[in-house]
Motif scaffolding. Structure first.
Motif, short mmCIF file in Angstrom:
data_model
loop_
_atom_site.label_atom_id
_atom_site.label_comp_id
_atom_site.label_asym_id
_atom_site.label_seq_id
_atom_site.Cartn_x
_atom_site.Cartn_y
_atom_site.Cartn_z
N ARG A 1 2.30 1.54 -3.57
CA ARG A 1 1.21 2.00 -4.46
C ARG A 1 0.92 3.45 -4.33
O ARG A 1 0.81 4.31 -5.00
CB ARG A 1 -0.11 1.23 -4.24
CG ARG A 1 -1.07 1.38 -5.41
CD ARG A 1 -2.36 0.28 -4.90
NE ARG A 1 -1.77 -0.96 -5.05
CZ ARG A 1 -1.59 -1.77 -5.84
NH1 ARG A 1 -1.29 -1.43 -7.10
NH2 ARG A 1 -1.34 -3.14 -5.54
N SER A 2 0.95 4.04 -3.16
CA SER A 2 0.55 5.31 -2.78
C SER A 2 1.80 6.42 -3.15
O SER A 2 1.46 7.55 -3.57
CB SER A 2 0.47 5.70 -1.01
OG SER A 2 -0.64 4.89 -0.69
N GLU B 1 0.80 -1.24 0.09
CA GLU B 1 -0.08 0.05 -0.07
C GLU B 1 0.90 1.26 0.18
O GLU B 1 0.53 2.36 -0.74
CB GLU B 1 -1.07 0.00 1.00
CG GLU B 1 -2.09 -1.14 1.02
CD GLU B 1 -2.94 -0.92 -0.21
OE1 GLU B 1 -3.08 0.21 -0.61
OE2 GLU B 1 -3.12 -1.94 -1.11
N LYS B 2 1.93 1.31 0.66
CA LYS B 2 2.92 2.47 0.59
C LYS B 2 3.76 2.60 -0.60
O LYS B 2 3.66 3.82 -0.90
CB LYS B 2 4.02 2.21 1.63
CG LYS B 2 3.68 2.41 3.21
CD LYS B 2 4.65 2.12 4.13
CE LYS B 2 4.45 2.16 5.60
NZ LYS B 2 5.51 1.84 6.44
#
Length: 87
Positions: free
Chosen positions: A21-22, A18-19
């Motif tokens: 992707r962000s 998620e990090k």
């Protein structure tokens, strides 16, 4: 530094994804998702080996990683080293 244990690894890798992707590293995030949720490893050592290779590649190829993500990548590589020594 708190290292991740074997039971924590799927959630920790998902959080890293998620990090990534962000931060715009979508392909890399997809690779980690695949390894944790779709890769059919014959042993846990094989899975850890694949994760370690992917983390090492990310660490070496993307020097522009945000500092927090780079630190997390290195922490996870140390965790894998620790887990695999126990086996």
């Amino acid at each position: 530094m708190q290292l991740a244990g074997p039971e924590e690894f799927p959630a920790v890798i998902d959080a890293l994804g998620e990090k990534l992707r962000s931060a715009g590293f979508v392909l890399e995030a997809d690779r980690f998702h695949y390894l944790v949720h779709e890769f059919l490893a014959t042993t846990s050592n094989e899975l850890y080996g694949e994760l370690h290779l992917a983390l090492k590649k990310l660490d070496h190829e993307y020097r522009a990683l945000p500092r927090d993500i780079a630190a997390e990548v290195r922490r996870l590589m140390k965790s894998i080293d620790r887990i695999c020594r126990w086996r």
